[in-house]
Design a protein around this motif. Structure first.
Motif, PDB file in Angstrom:
ATOM      1  N   VAL A 157      45.699  56.664  53.945  1.00  0.00           N
ATOM      2  CA  VAL A 157      46.463  56.426  52.715  1.00  0.00           C
ATOM      3  C   VAL A 157      47.868  55.942  53.076  1.00  0.00           C
ATOM      4  CG1 VAL A 157      47.578  57.531  50.737  1.00  0.00           C
ATOM      5  CG2 VAL A 157      45.191  58.030  51.254  1.00  0.00           C
ATOM      6  N   LEU A 158      48.512  56.632  54.021  1.00  0.00           N
ATOM      7  CA  LEU A 158      49.871  56.268  54.410  1.00  0.00           C
ATOM      8  C   LEU A 158      49.909  54.899  55.083  1.00  0.00           C
ATOM      9  CD1 LEU A 158      51.149  59.708  55.790  1.00  0.00           C
ATOM     10  CD2 LEU A 158      51.583  58.677  53.556  1.00  0.00           C
ATOM     11  N   PHE A 176      46.743  41.565  51.353  1.00  0.00           N
ATOM     12  CA  PHE A 176      47.658  42.263  50.455  1.00  0.00           C
ATOM     13  C   PHE A 176      46.872  43.040  49.399  1.00  0.00           C
ATOM     14  CE2 PHE A 176      50.633  41.621  46.647  1.00  0.00           C
ATOM     15  CZ  PHE A 176      51.350  42.783  46.908  1.00  0.00           C
ATOM     16  N   LEU A 177      45.929  42.360  48.748  1.00  0.00           N
ATOM     17  CA  LEU A 177      45.091  43.023  47.741  1.00  0.00           C
ATOM     18  C   LEU A 177      44.247  44.130  48.369  1.00  0.00           C
ATOM     19  CD1 LEU A 177      43.692  40.074  45.578  1.00  0.00           C
ATOM     20  CD2 LEU A 177      45.585  41.612  45.031  1.00  0.00           C
ATOM     21  N   ASN A 178      43.652  43.820  49.515  1.00  0.00           N
ATOM     22  CA  ASN A 178      42.748  44.766  50.156  1.00  0.00           C
ATOM     23  C   ASN A 178      43.468  46.036  50.597  1.00  0.00           C
ATOM     24  OD1 ASN A 178      41.079  45.378  53.077  1.00  0.00           O
ATOM     25  ND2 ASN A 178      39.909  45.152  51.205  1.00  0.00           N
ATOM     26  N   SER A 179      44.697  45.901  51.038  1.00  0.00           N
ATOM     27  CA  SER A 179      45.478  47.075  51.451  1.00  0.00           C
ATOM     28  C   SER A 179      45.737  47.990  50.256  1.00  0.00           C
ATOM     29  CB  SER A 179      46.801  46.642  52.073  1.00  0.00           C
ATOM     30  OG  SER A 179      46.585  45.908  53.257  1.00  0.00           O
ATOM     31  N   PHE A 180      45.991  47.395  49.092  1.00  0.00           N
ATOM     32  CA  PHE A 180      46.201  48.203  47.891  1.00  0.00           C
ATOM     33  C   PHE A 180      44.913  48.925  47.492  1.00  0.00           C
ATOM     34  CE2 PHE A 180      46.089  48.499  43.185  1.00  0.00           C
ATOM     35  CZ  PHE A 180      47.082  49.456  43.035  1.00  0.00           C
ATOM     36  N   VAL A 237      50.735  47.660  52.183  1.00  0.00           N
ATOM     37  CA  VAL A 237      51.014  47.099  50.861  1.00  0.00           C
ATOM     38  C   VAL A 237      52.497  46.745  50.739  1.00  0.00           C
ATOM     39  CG1 VAL A 237      51.121  47.590  48.391  1.00  0.00           C
ATOM     40  CG2 VAL A 237      49.102  48.261  49.693  1.00  0.00           C
ATOM     41  N   ILE A 238      53.355  47.675  51.141  1.00  0.00           N
ATOM     42  CA  ILE A 238      54.803  47.463  51.024  1.00  0.00           C
ATOM     43  C   ILE A 238      55.250  46.278  51.865  1.00  0.00           C
ATOM     44  CG2 ILE A 238      57.052  48.471  51.573  1.00  0.00           C
ATOM     45  CD1 ILE A 238      55.848  51.218  50.831  1.00  0.00           C
ATOM     46  N   MET A 281      56.150  39.912  57.951  1.00  0.00           N
ATOM     47  CA  MET A 281      54.802  39.491  57.608  1.00  0.00           C
ATOM     48  C   MET A 281      53.896  39.480  58.837  1.00  0.00           C
ATOM     49  SD  MET A 281      52.474  38.604  55.515  1.00  0.00           S
ATOM     50  CE  MET A 281      53.275  38.253  53.952  1.00  0.00           C
ATOM     51  N   LEU A 282      54.395  38.952  59.940  1.00  0.00           N
ATOM     52  CA  LEU A 282      53.584  38.893  61.162  1.00  0.00           C
ATOM     53  C   LEU A 282      53.240  40.294  61.652  1.00  0.00           C
ATOM     54  CD1 LEU A 282      52.323  37.066  63.323  1.00  0.00           C
ATOM     55  CD2 LEU A 282      54.485  37.221  64.581  1.00  0.00           C
ATOM     56  N   ASN A 283      54.210  41.196  61.583  1.00  0.00           N
ATOM     57  CA  ASN A 283      53.991  42.569  62.037  1.00  0.00           C
ATOM     58  C   ASN A 283      52.929  43.273  61.202  1.00  0.00           C
ATOM     59  OD1 ASN A 283      54.983  45.004  63.678  1.00  0.00           O
ATOM     60  ND2 ASN A 283      55.241  45.727  61.585  1.00  0.00           N
ATOM     61  N   VAL A 284      52.979  43.102  59.882  1.00  0.00           N
ATOM     62  CA  VAL A 284      52.000  43.782  59.026  1.00  0.00           C
ATOM     63  C   VAL A 284      50.622  43.141  59.177  1.00  0.00           C
ATOM     64  CG1 VAL A 284      52.361  42.446  56.893  1.00  0.00           C
ATOM     65  CG2 VAL A 284      51.669  44.844  56.766  1.00  0.00           C
ATOM     66  N   CYS A 285      50.585  41.837  59.478  1.00  0.00           N
ATOM     67  CA  CYS A 285      49.296  41.209  59.782  1.00  0.00           C
ATOM     68  C   CYS A 285      48.664  41.859  61.005  1.00  0.00           C
ATOM     69  CB  CYS A 285      49.479  39.708  60.029  1.00  0.00           C
ATOM     70  SG  CYS A 285      49.728  38.726  58.534  1.00  0.00           S
TER      71      CYS A 285
END
Length: 297
Positions: free
Chosen positions: A74-75, A173-177, A81-82, A111-115
């Motif tokens: 969850v975290l 982005f959608l999938n993470s939510f 998402v953020i 963006m690259l890091n969250v990817c």
């Protein structure tokens, strides 16, 4: 044959060297596709040998482990998402032809890091399968389940290595939510039977999944009608995933909620037996050692 394989590998290395994003050269698992490939092969080996090793053993009781795992996810999902939002989708990205920003600006690196974290999370999610094995839920380890967990690391290694940002990250982005909501559901379900009264929104999770895949397909389809230099191969991969999973979830939704009197098995990373009355309400048979329904995406 060995020479052909060697030539193919050399061409692959040349292609990677020519088109790779140098910003991730030193990042974990990014220097080469082979470490991630090895982990996938280990995963497949465990899927093959694990049920055999557990055959004569008692299933493990993993309620506390599942609770910790699901709430940790969850975290992680909330973090993604953020940062997908901060990296662009809620911070200046257009929902049309959005190219990758290959600069070292703070937003581009966010963006690259969250990817990368989205990619790495696909290895963490392999534990869904391991929990099935340890709890002797062999029937839940379907071909689709294994295929999904085995193929996603490859597609997302390519994504991070070459196009870490831009148009192709909308689905992530959608999938993470969606994962954020789903792991909340799994975590609450793992706590025990007294939490079932708070899980009335399970039916709406499936609807959100269908909406997610519809949005992904619509988002991808626009590049059929506009000029955009974003690499089309990634668009086709994403659109294909969206279509396949839309069909699968639609089939599940019809079987679970629209066919009167048809009992439905819903799988998470625990086990769940829920009989439906045809209107989406739970029947009388419920196994509380559950984390919800089968997660396909």
């Amino acid at each position: 044959m060995a020479q052909v394989i060697q030539e193919y590998l050399q061409r692959w290395d040349q292609f990677v060297d020519k088109h790779k994003d140098p910003r991730v050269d030193d990042w974990l698992l990014m220097d080469s596709v082979w470490p991630g490939t090895f982990l996938v092969l280990v995963y497949l080996f465990i899927v093959w040998v694990g049920p055999k090793l557990m055959e004569k053993r008692q299933p493990f009781q993993l309620r506390e482990v599942l609770m910790a795992y699901n709430f940790a996810m969850v975290l992680l999902s909330l973090y993604m998402v953020i940062d997908f939002g901060r990296g662009g989708w809620l911070n200046g990205y257009t929902y049309g032809c959005q190219l990758v920003d290959y600069s070292n600006s703070p937003q581009a690196m966010t963006m690259l890091n969250v990817c990368w974290w989205f990619y790495f999370s696909k290895f963490i999610e392999m534990w869904d399968t391991f929990f099935f094995i340890l709890r002797k839920k062999k029937a839940q380890i379907s071909f689709l389940h294994v295929f999904h967990h085995a193929i996603m690391p490859f597609t997302w290694w390519i994504g991070v290595r070459f196009v870490g940002g831009g148009f192709g990250t909308f689905h992530a982005f959608l999938n993470s939510f969606i994962h954020f909501l789903m792991y909340i559901y799994y975590g609450l379900a793992a706590i025990g039977p007294h939490m079932h009264k708070y899980l009335w929104w399970k039916k709406y999770m499936t609807k959100m999944q269908l909406i997610q895949f519809t949005l992904v397909m619509l988002h991808c389809s626009q590049l059929l009608f506009i000029e955009c230099p974003y690499p089309k191969v990634f668009v086709w991969i994403i659109a294909s995933y969206g279509f396949i999973f839309f069909v699968l979830f639609l089939h599940f939704y019809i079987a679970a909620y629209l066919k009167k009197g048809k009992p439905t098995m819903l799988y998470g990373n625990g086990d769940s037996k829920v009989e439906h009355n045809g209107d989406g309400r739970h029947g009388s048979k419920t196994d509380s050692n559950s984390n919800g329904y089968h997660k396909l995406d």
